[in-house]
Write an enzyme that holds these catalytic residues in place. Structure first.
Site, PDB file in Angstrom:
ATOM      1  N   ASP A  92      47.353  31.086  19.822  1.00  0.00           N
ATOM      2  CA  ASP A  92      48.023  29.840  19.488  1.00  0.00           C
ATOM      3  C   ASP A  92      48.831  29.314  20.673  1.00  0.00           C
ATOM      4  O   ASP A  92      49.236  30.070  21.557  1.00  0.00           O
ATOM      5  CB  ASP A  92      48.963  30.046  18.305  1.00  0.00           C
ATOM      6  N   ILE A  93      49.115  28.029  20.645  1.00  0.00           N
ATOM      7  CA  ILE A  93      49.849  27.392  21.733  1.00  0.00           C
ATOM      8  C   ILE A  93      51.230  28.014  21.926  1.00  0.00           C
ATOM      9  O   ILE A  93      51.744  28.094  23.045  1.00  0.00           O
ATOM     10  CB  ILE A  93      49.966  25.870  21.470  1.00  0.00           C
TER      11      ILE A  93
END
Length: 256
Positions: free
Chosen positions: A133-134
């Site tokens: 995930d970012i």
């Protein structure tokens, strides 16, 4: 003496499978790569050249790749990146850059022991073999090799991934048990995991699947909030002391 019927002549006699699909299932390459090799005339089935896309063969046929295909596979690289927060794993989105943009000469880890010299060609055609995930950090695999991608993210992958997860909230004994086995996401049961406490606010997660934001969503289901997530291992390959934002090559003696 009766003649052995080549596998691709058996389409009307036995159950058959698309050649590119079978090549992928056997771990020879990805399906996309298989189509390229077939089109270039680099694939033999039961000793006979097959160069028509969509060819179907017997599931137990023998498949041989030409030297050109083997050489092309041997020249492909796999890169291990310590992804920082703020980068997406794959395509750019919402103004955020993909992690592959960090694969540059200045970001190459000085203690890389692979012996591979950086080339701009190595930064082209890299695909993430799994997501981060970012707002997560840690080990991200970027590869030009479809065999590596299939090994790590194929439906039948048995390669586990380890994460260190800092959390807030209280976790009951029953909640910990559910994290290990018993939760569902999107009405689909999750595979068994190994979740243990590392210290009073950090858990270790070992998973063999990677649904979108899986760990964060699992934690929410048992009343926890994730405040930090780092992937530290994929199979036998560890993040180690690779600095955030830097990368190195997967060495020839390293296997997932």
């Amino acid at each position: 003496m009766s003649r052995k019927i080549p596998a691709f002549e058996l389409a009307c006699i036995v159950d058959t499978i698309r050649l590119s699909k079978l090549m992928s299932e056997r771990g020879l390459c990805s399906r996309r790569e298989a189509d390229v090799y077939i089109e270039r005339g680099w694939v033999k089935v039961d000793g006979i050249l097959v160069n028509e896309l969509g060819s179907k063969v017997s599931p137990d046929c023998s498949i041989e790749l030409a030297r050109q295909a083997q050489h092309e596979q041997g020249s492909r690289v796999t890169i291990l990146l310590n992804k920082p927060v703020g980068f997406v794993s794959a395509q750019a989105e919402d103004g955020y850059k993909p992690a592959a943009t960090l694969v540059t000469a200045p970001n190459h880890y000085a203690d890389d022991r692979s012996g591979i010299r950086f080339s701009n060609e190595h930064a082209r055609g890299l695909a993430p073999a799994g997501r981060l995930d970012i707002d997560s950090t840690g080990l991200l695999v970027l590869t030009q090799d479809g065999r590596i991608a299939k090994q790590l993210i194929g439906d039948d992958s048995s390669v586990d991934k380890e994460y260190l997860v800092r959390v807030q909230g209280k976790l009951s004994a029953e909640g910990l048990k559910l994290l290990n086995h018993g939760l569902k996401l999107d009405d689909v049961a999750l595979r068994p995991a190994r979740v243990t406490w590392q210290n009073q606010d950090q858990l270790s997660f070992i998973l063999r699947e990677g649904k979108k934001r899986q760990i964060r969503r699992m934690c929410e289901l048992v009343g926890l909030k994730v405040v930090g997530l780092k992937r530290v291992r994929i199979g036998k390959v560890k993040l180690g002391d690779l600095p955030v934002g830097q990368w190195r090559y997967l060495a020839a003696d390293e296997k997932f």
